[in-house]
Design an enzyme around this catalytic site. Structure first.
Site, PDB file in Angstrom:
ATOM      1  N   SER A 138     -11.028  -3.335   3.884  1.00 27.57           N
ATOM      2  CA  SER A 138      -9.775  -2.653   3.807  1.00 27.57           C
ATOM      3  C   SER A 138      -9.710  -1.910   5.104  1.00 27.57           C
ATOM      4  O   SER A 138     -10.400  -1.571   5.869  1.00 27.57           O
ATOM      5  CB  SER A 138      -9.680  -1.615   2.516  1.00 27.57           C
ATOM      6  OG  SER A 138      -8.640  -0.930   2.658  1.00 27.57           O
ATOM      7  N   SER A 139      -8.333  -1.468   5.419  1.00 25.62           N
ATOM      8  CA  SER A 139      -7.900  -0.561   6.457  1.00 25.62           C
ATOM      9  C   SER A 139      -7.620   0.645   6.145  1.00 25.62           C
ATOM     10  O   SER A 139      -7.223   1.680   6.950  1.00 25.62           O
ATOM     11  CB  SER A 139      -6.944  -1.407   7.332  1.00 25.62           C
ATOM     12  OG  SER A 139      -7.228  -2.389   7.825  1.00 25.62           O
TER      13      SER A 139
ATOM     14  N   ASN B 273      -1.829  -4.695  -2.140  1.00 27.62           N
ATOM     15  CA  ASN B 273      -1.814  -5.381  -0.632  1.00 27.62           C
ATOM     16  C   ASN B 273      -0.391  -5.614  -0.317  1.00 27.62           C
ATOM     17  O   ASN B 273       0.406  -4.836  -0.047  1.00 27.62           O
ATOM     18  CB  ASN B 273      -2.791  -6.565  -0.789  1.00 27.62           C
ATOM     19  CG  ASN B 273      -2.912  -7.202   0.553  1.00 27.62           C
ATOM     20  OD1 ASN B 273      -3.042  -6.511   1.402  1.00 27.62           O
ATOM     21  ND2 ASN B 273      -3.364  -8.439   0.739  1.00 27.62           N
TER      22      ASN B 273
ATOM     23  N   THR C  10       0.874  -1.182  -0.057  1.00 32.87           N
ATOM     24  CA  THR C  10       0.145   0.067   0.070  1.00 32.87           C
ATOM     25  C   THR C  10       0.761   1.082   0.085  1.00 32.87           C
ATOM     26  O   THR C  10       2.079   1.356   0.470  1.00 32.87           O
ATOM     27  CB  THR C  10      -0.858   0.115   1.157  1.00 32.87           C
ATOM     28  OG1 THR C  10      -1.645  -1.016   1.411  1.00 32.87           O
ATOM     29  CG2 THR C  10      -1.840   0.915   1.318  1.00 32.87           C
TER      30      THR C  10
HETATM   31  N1  GLY Z   1      -4.672  -4.099   1.585  1.00 34.47           N
HETATM   32  C1  GLY Z   1      -4.796  -3.460   2.728  1.00 34.47           C
HETATM   33  C2  GLY Z   1      -5.913  -2.942   2.983  1.00 34.47           C
HETATM   34  O1  GLY Z   1      -6.592  -2.553   1.970  1.00 34.47           O
HETATM   35  O2  GLY Z   1      -6.081  -2.430   4.136  1.00 34.47           O
END
Ligand code: GLY
Length: 569
Positions: free
Chosen positions: A452-453, A401, A381
């Protein structure tokens, strides 16, 4: 993750000693902090920051600069993000006094099944959603950029891609974290002839720092997208190559998945914190909800009186994080598939109840914590932040990711495909790459977006721009963003110190309190251990990119923990 070695303790504006991550021999504060009157750009890459500023110089607006930065960072951080991935944008239009949220997150291929990663006995198989073609979800980045540019861009589309093509063709010098990712993922990447040719020497070793990384096939793919728009990615020759690579490796992505991908405009989540209005990314990101939850749980405790990095401030902050992650695992998922009780999770009375539950002197064991019934309805990310002279702000987090995503390069295109399928829960309670557990709402389903975060966040004060920020690093994004806001707003630290100060992370499961270097004082860590915290010293991988408005100026800070660059005009 790299461990920073040279540490420094500084006094900061709030008159309390705070541990700050200091520059290593290859990093100096210069370049990570800037002041400007017109435009400000903070990204995780020097070439990308310059690409965005160049776009402004060409007469582009903030959306043109956003598109240029997105394509450029795709080239400059190929292990973190790329056109084979997806992301989110938060855009504050000063003229409209409105924050827009766009979701160009990847989606599960149509042929996906809920149990696709489980053995016949129902056991999870983590590697299947992390490596190889089955880990790949339908990319959304190019469609998102194209549609957003069509709505607001001022420069011709191809002009916004030109800087990225140049970076791909001429190359950029290999930097520390990319070298680390190349070494970390070598077993996977070296199996792919095309990727091996780009990222390894003829002997199969990682190139030395400073070696030019040239991505000629990616430059050609970007030229096609520059000429044909998003169709150049989702249809035609590039799409053929993506699908051919995936089907040769028994993946699920088809032409139908690519052709039918759609971006979504969503309503940002909002909350009030100490007189400021916070806007952040709604589901399918969990980020915005939990950043706001953490801040709201802490607001009544007036942490400033304890001081930053004091036992009591860290204890309460860790407990608020733990509480937020219980909700994440219980309620969050793609809102197009399950009801996510956004209103209830941000309900003032509910948050007050959660806040009161923090008053205990001991942290709860993970197993003791259960969800509280809701009142009504039910490294990785990248991030960059932009501001312009009209008072507009952009905060965008984008990803493939894990480092180098699935490790699959669509043959002949230079595109590294994501492993975003790992952000789903393989089954309820099973941990993903980031150790996060998911509930029913985040199980795999065709066309569903994985949870997602990512937390691109914009803050306004009296309807004027105040701050914009975000970070990479999986579940840690939520806690890093929340702590930066706390440092700046609650502890009144200058932005550079607010971004640089030591961070902690607690995500309910695993039941640990992670503390990054430079660690808290021995006394504070001992007190925290006595309160029941299981302390682990670990880098969190965040790289906050933040911009703040102060006395008519933009202050930009690109986290000292990375290779980023803040620069303005
Ligand atoms: N792939 C990390 C997120 O979307 O949080």
């Amino acid at each position: 993750m790299r461990v920073l070695s040279i540490l420094l303790i500084l006094f900061v504006g709030c008159s309390t000693k705070v541990r700050i991550v200091a520059p290593t021999s290859t990093q100096t504060r210069a370049g990570h902090e800037a002041t400007a009157t017109k435009q400000m750009v903070t990204t995780q890459g020097d070439a990308t920051t310059r690409a965005a500023l160049h776009t402004f110089d060409q007469g582009g607006n903030i959306i043109d600069a956003f598109v240029a930065a997105s394509f450029a960072i795709s080239v400059e951080r190929p292990h973190s993000t790329g056109i084979g991935g997806g992301g989110f944008l938060l855009y504050y239009s000063h003229a409209a006094n409105k924050v827009y949220a766009f979701d160009f997150r990847e989606i599960a291929p149509v042929m996906s099944k809920q149990n696709m990663y489980l053995t016949k006995n129902g056991d999870s198989q983590p590697l299947l959603s992390q490596e190889g073609a089955l880990a790949v979800a339908t990319p959304g980045l190019v469609k998102g950029l194209y549609d957003i540019h069509k709505r607001w861009g001022r420069l011709p589309w191809k002009d916004t891609i030109a800087p990225a093509i140049k970076i791909a063709r001429k190359g950029f010098p290999l930097y520390e974290q990319l070298q680390e990712a190349i070494i970390d993922r070598q077993d996977l990447l070296k199996m792919d002839r095309e990727a091996r040719g780009i990222f390894y020497t003829v002997d199969g070793t990682a190139p030395v720092l400073g070696t030019l990384i040239i991505q000629e096939n990616l430059a050609k793919t970007l030229e096609i997208i520059a000429q044909e728009g998003s169709k150049g990615f989702y249809e035609g020759g590039v799409a053929n190559k993506i699908v051919k690579t995936i089907s040769a490796r028994r993946g699920l992505l088809t032409h139908k998945d690519l052709r039918e991908y759609r971006m979504k405009e969503r309503d940002p989540v909002t909350g009030q914190f100490k007189g400021l209005k916070i806007f952040s990314m709604p589901p399918p990101s969990s980020g915005g909800i939990h950043v706001i939850q953490i801040l709201k749980m802490l607001e009544p405790y007036k942490l400033k009186k304890f001081g930053p990095q004091s036992t009591q401030a860290v204890h309460l902050t860790a407990m608020s994080m733990q509480r937020a992650f219980v909700d994440r695992a219980t309620y969050l998922g793609d809102p197009d598939f399950n009801t996510v009780p956004v209103k209830s999770l941000l309900d003032e009375k509910y948050l007050a109840t959660l806040s009161k539950s923090l008053s205990s002197d001991k942290v709860a064991k993970a197993t003791e914590l259960k969800p509280i019934p809701l009142p009504y309805e039910s490294s990785d990310t990248t991030h960059f932040t932009l501001a312009d002279e009209e008072g507009n702000l952009v905060a965008s987090t984008q990803t493939i990711n894990g480092w180098f995503g699935s490790g699959v390069m669509a043959q002949g295109t230079g595109i590294i495909l994501n492993n975003e399928m790992d952000d789903f829960a393989q089954k309820v309670g099973v941990q993903n790459l980031f150790g996060a557990v998911g509930g029913n709402n985040n199980l795999v389903a065709p066309r569903k977006r994985p949870l997602s975060s990512m937390s691109p966040t914009i803050i306004t004060k009296n309807n004027e721009p105040y701050m914009a920020l975000g970070s990479p690093s999986g579940t840690r994004i939520i806690t890093c963003v929340a702590q930066t806001i706390l440092n700046s707003v609650e502890f009144e630290m200058p932005l550079y110190e607010a971004v640089s100060a030591t961070r902690i992370h607690q995500q309910w499961q695993p039941d640990t309190l992670k503390i990054e270097s430079p660690f808290l004082t021995e006394r504070v860590e001992k007190d925290l251990a006595e309160k029941g915290h299981n302390i682990v010293h670990e880098s969190l991988g965040c790289s906050i990119q933040a911009i703040k408005r102060e006395n008519g100026l933009w202050i930009g800070v690109s986290d000292i923990r990375g290779e980023g660059h803040a620069l303005g005009r």
